[in-house]
Design an enzyme around this catalytic site. Structure first.
Site, PDB file in Angstrom:
ATOM      1  N   GLU A 191      48.464 -14.754  37.344  1.00 24.70           N
ATOM      2  CA  GLU A 191      49.831 -14.591  36.846  1.00 24.70           C
ATOM      3  C   GLU A 191      50.431 -15.841  36.199  1.00 24.70           C
ATOM      4  OE1 GLU A 191      51.961 -12.982  40.200  1.00 24.70           O
ATOM      5  OE2 GLU A 191      50.509 -11.388  40.489  1.00 24.70           O
ATOM      6  N   GLU A 193      43.485  -4.617  41.104  1.00 27.58           N
ATOM      7  CA  GLU A 193      44.402  -4.333  42.219  1.00 27.58           C
ATOM      8  C   GLU A 193      45.027  -2.949  42.048  1.00 27.58           C
ATOM      9  OE1 GLU A 193      47.199  -7.561  42.770  1.00 27.58           O
ATOM     10  OE2 GLU A 193      45.704  -9.093  42.350  1.00 27.58           O
TER      11      GLU A 193
END
Ligand code: G3I
Length: 372
Positions: free
Chosen positions: A156, A261
């Protein structure tokens, strides 16, 4: 003697029939080149959740640690490492012959405050933070050298519009912190696969920025094995076209793509849910916790179709790994995100470990592909 051999033959036959009757698992249906797995928590890797553990062993050939390898867990204080749960996680994967993923070496969350504190009360400087990063990576990656097959090196680093996330990493080190993390990880285990991992890469600006970022790393001669889209998706969003375009763009840029994910939030989101007003949050929770006692059949079917559609795209674009973010609905992080205390149904197994229609739908997509 004859009776014994007859008995043995009978037992063998029973075992063969039982095996033949057992429906195939997701891992056995997946085409060559597609690993399929789940993120597991501490209970699941340490014998505390036998139901989920049995599902993981039977269905998957790769695991990711949901939390136990994050900085705050393994390296809570300067010079103090706590590897107990992480060791049990890696042992679990190895014992079951799985490809073990390490999550995550560098993130702006779940990193203890000391990592970003300057020495002696001074402002944190580049060299100090780089030295901490290198030391952390050398110790953690070094410990599992040859046992953890691939690492989420950086998580991220980008904002939704594709600009750099304003994190303490960026502020203290500068834009090359990502390259440094990949360099240190490769130094610590040259054989390990290395990944860049982010969410919402289906948004074109963010997707293109991630592609540029990884291209830049490769241009510097750094090892990057795959681009990971986390895929915390909703029942309707992102649209399938956006997923299709994201996968096509990443493949066209020459990258292996992992879905790292995956889960599907079935509850409505409210633009005000992020606010700090507690009374408003409580009202949103009450209004949006719409399936407290179970997911209605029509929604089960909708979830199944959604999963099937997404898997068809994963196969179309040759995704290299799909990892679900959790095993059963009992322990998903989505019960507490974005609002704590709701009941969500994002995975393929219900809270009691029973296969949902979404499981059958995914198995069907894989089975049809295997039959081609
Ligand atoms: O283990 C403690 C427990 O002892 C304590 O009583 C309890 C009280 O809050 O907290 C427990 O820890 C929680 C932990 O999950 C385990 O359940 C943390 O508070 C909570 O913050 C933590 O959340 C994790 C989250 O990352 C942290 O940001 C989720 O489990 C985990 O699924 C989630 O995973 C992230 C990926 O790493 C990166 N991508 C997004 C994804 C979802 O947020």
């Amino acid at each position: 003697m004859r009776r014994n051999s007859l008995l043995a033959a009978g037992l063998l036959l029973c075992a063969a029939v039982a095996l033949a009757a057992e429906p195939p698992s997701l891992k056995s249906l997946a085409p060559p080149g597609l690993r399929i797995g789940a993120a597991i928590n501490r209970g699941q890797s340490s014998g505390g959740d036998p139901k989920a553990e049995a599902i993981v062993i039977r269905q998957f050939n790769t695991v990711t640690a949901e939390n136990d390898l994050k900085w705050e867990r393994v390296h809570p204080e300067p010079g103090r490492f706590d590897f107990g749960p992480a060791d049990r996680y890696v042992d679990f994967g190895a014992r079951n012959g799985m490809f073990v993923v390490g999550h995550v070496l560098l993130w702006h969350q779940q990193t203890p405050a000391w990592v970003f504190a300057g020495e002696g009360g001074k402002k944190l400087d580049r060299e100090t933070l780089l030295a901490r990063l290198r030391g952390h990576i050398a110790t953690v990656v070094g410990r599992y050298k040859g046992r953890i097959g691939g690492w989420d090196v950086v998580n991220e680093a980008l904002e939704e519009d594709g600009t750099w996330r304003k994190s303490p990493w960026l502020e203290a080190i500068g834009e090359d912190y990502v390259a440094k993390a990949f360099e240190f990880a490769h130094e610590a285990d040259p054989a390990a696969e290395l990944y860049y991992n982010d969410y919402n890469l289906w948004k074109p600006a963010k997707r293109d920025a991630a592609i540029r970022l990884v291209q830049g790393l490769k241009a510097k001669g750094l090892r990057v094995d795959a681009l990971g889209e986390q895929a915390h998706w909703g029942i309707d969003d992102p649209p399938l076209e956006a997923i299709d375009e994201m996968l096509a763009a990443m493949r066209k840029a020459g990258f292996a793509v992992h879905v790292t994910e995956l889960d599907m939030d079935v509850l409505p989101r409210d633009p005000d849910q992020w606010g700090a007003d507690l009374a408003k949050k409580a009202r949103i929770r009450a209004a949006s916790n719409i399936y407290p006692d179970g997911l209605p059949p029509a929604m089960q079917e909708k979830l199944a179709r959604r999963y099937a559609d997404c898997f068809a795209l994963f196969l179309k674009h040759g995704v290299g790994r799909v990892t679900f973010w959790g095993v059963t609905d009992a322990t998903s992080w989505l019960h507490d995100f974005p609002i704590p205390g709701r009941v969500n149904y994002p995975l393929l197994w219900d809270k009691d470990g029973r296969e949902k229609p979404a499981f059958d739908a995914v198995a069907d997509v894989l089975r049809k592909r295997a039959a081609r």
